[in-house]
Each structure stands twice: as structure tokens, then as C-alpha cells.
Write a protein that holds these residues in place. Structure first.
Motif, PDB file in Angstrom:
ATOM      1  N   GLU A 159       0.824  -1.218   0.000  1.00 35.56           N
ATOM      2  CA  GLU A 159       0.000   0.000   0.000  1.00 35.56           C
ATOM      3  C   GLU A 159       0.855   1.264   0.000  1.00 35.56           C
ATOM      4  OE1 GLU A 159      -3.257   0.201  -0.383  1.00 35.56           O
ATOM      5  OE2 GLU A 159      -3.538  -1.971  -0.367  1.00 35.56           O
ATOM      6  N   ALA A 160       1.987   1.218   0.670  1.00 37.40           N
ATOM      7  CA  ALA A 160       2.856   2.395   0.721  1.00 37.40           C
ATOM      8  C   ALA A 160       3.378   2.734  -0.677  1.00 37.40           C
ATOM      9  CB  ALA A 160       4.025   2.147   1.673  1.00 37.40           C
ATOM     10  N   GLU A 185       0.502   4.130  -2.789  1.00 42.81           N
ATOM     11  CA  GLU A 185       0.229   5.521  -2.405  1.00 42.81           C
ATOM     12  C   GLU A 185       1.363   6.442  -2.859  1.00 42.81           C
ATOM     13  OE1 GLU A 185      -0.403   7.754   1.768  1.00 42.81           O
ATOM     14  OE2 GLU A 185      -1.529   5.882   1.491  1.00 42.81           O
ATOM     15  N   ASN A 186       2.578   5.957  -2.764  1.00 41.24           N
ATOM     16  CA  ASN A 186       3.735   6.749  -3.181  1.00 41.24           C
ATOM     17  C   ASN A 186       3.676   7.075  -4.675  1.00 41.24           C
ATOM     18  OD1 ASN A 186       6.248   8.005  -3.161  1.00 41.24           O
ATOM     19  ND2 ASN A 186       7.346   6.089  -3.438  1.00 41.24           N
ATOM     20  N   SER A 216       0.921   7.098  -6.347  1.00 34.49           N
ATOM     21  CA  SER A 216      -0.443   7.624  -6.531  1.00 34.49           C
ATOM     22  C   SER A 216      -1.193   6.884  -7.635  1.00 34.49           C
ATOM     23  CB  SER A 216      -0.430   9.141  -6.776  1.00 34.49           C
ATOM     24  OG  SER A 216       0.235   9.454  -7.980  1.00 34.49           O
ATOM     25  N   SER A 234      -4.360   4.892  -8.765  1.00 31.47           N
ATOM     26  CA  SER A 234      -5.765   4.805  -8.355  1.00 31.47           C
ATOM     27  C   SER A 234      -6.215   3.343  -8.343  1.00 31.47           C
ATOM     28  CB  SER A 234      -6.646   5.608  -9.310  1.00 31.47           C
ATOM     29  OG  SER A 234      -6.660   4.992 -10.582  1.00 31.47           O
ATOM     30  N   LYS A 235      -7.407   3.104  -7.746  1.00 33.09           N
ATOM     31  CA  LYS A 235      -7.928   1.739  -7.675  1.00 33.09           C
ATOM     32  C   LYS A 235      -8.210   1.193  -9.069  1.00 33.09           C
ATOM     33  CE  LYS A 235      -9.894   1.791  -3.076  1.00 33.09           C
ATOM     34  NZ  LYS A 235     -11.045   1.469  -2.243  1.00 33.09           N
TER      35      LYS A 235
END
Length: 156
Positions: A87-88, A91-92, A94, A96-97
Motif C-alpha cells: 500500500e505504501a 500511495e507513493n 499515486s 488509483s484503484k
């Protein structure tokens, strides 16, 4: 002058070989004219000569000119049943789902059209998500994107 000889070495060799072959045939022709032997010897000698030339040429042409190089590359495989995405890293970067869904379907080997049908979106939407994924992962091709995502633990 020497460079020209080296550059056209094969042409000179083949030309010399053909000239030698012509002299040999003329010699055989004179041998037949002045000997009491029949023409069968002359024809047989020519047949042997051209058979040998054909075998030599076939061996020359059949020899591979390109050397095969085998490249071994590590393949990252993880068990899909207990896989937990990083997840990091997601997120890093960016991601999207929807981009993550497109990436995982790319990893399954689906084409853009098949991904669009599976996600109920247009083909252009899939292409947009793919191009954004390529930018975020800093790659140029689908296979590179999948490999990099697997290395970073984004997909299984």
C-alpha cells in the motif's frame, strides 16, 4: 590498394575459383579430344565437379551466420492466495484503484479490449489508464509495467 583487396576478398576468391574451374573444364575438353576414351569420362568428370561444388555451396549456405544468445532473466513469482499489496508503494506512486485493476488485468495477459469489456469501460479509458500507469511506473511497455509492479509488490 590493399584495403580494396581486403574489402573485395570474397569476390576475388570466387572469381579466381570460377576461372580455375573454366581452365579445368577446358583441360578436360582437350583430354577428351586427344584421347581415345569415350565422352562418358568427360561427362562423369563434369558431373563429379559440379556435385562437389553443389555440396560445398550447400554447406556454406546452410551454416547459420547469426550466433544465438540466450539471456536468462529472473522472474518474480509470488503466491496469489496470501499476497498483500504494498500500500505504501501504491500511495507513493499515486496509483488509483481503477489503474490498479487495469494493471492486474494486464498481468493476467488480457488485451486492452478484453480489459475494457471486463471493467465495463471504453477502450479509450483503458488506454488512458495504461498510459498513466506507464508514466507513474516510468516504463514504455506493458510487460515492463507488469514486471516493475511485481518487483515493487504492487500486484501478485
Amino acid at each position: 590498394m590493399i584495403r580494396a583487396i581486403i574489402k573485395y576478398k570474397w569476390i576475388l576468391l570466387y572469381g579466381s575459383g570460377l576461372a580455375l574451374l573454366l581452365l579445368l573444364l577446358r583441360g578436360l575438353e582437350l583430354f577428351v579430344l586427344y584421347s581415345p576414351q569415350s565422352q562418358d569420362i568427360y561427362i562423369g568428370a563434369i558431373a563429379l565437379l559440379f556435385t562437389g561444388l553443389g555440396i560445398w555451396l550447400a554447406i556454406k549456405l546452410a551454416k547459420p551466420k547469426i550466433e544465438t544468445i540466450i539471456v536468462e532473466k529472473p522472474v518474480y513469482v509470488s503466491a496469489a492466495s496470501n499476497f498483500i499489496p504494498n500500500e505504501a508503494e501504491i500511495e507513493n506512486l499515486s496509483i488509483s484503484k481503477r489503474e490498479l485493476e487495469v494493471l492486474s488485468l494486464m498481468a493476467e495477459g488480457l488485451s486492452n479490449k478484453e480489459i475494457a469489456e471486463k471493467l465495463f469501460v471504453s477502450l479509450n479509458t483503458v488506454k488512458t489508464h495504461s498510459s498513466k500507469l506507464f508514466e507513474k511506473l516510468e516504463v514504455k511497455r506493458r510487460t515492463q509495467a507488469v514486471e516493475k509492479a511485481k518487483k515493487r509488490g504492487i500486484i501478485a
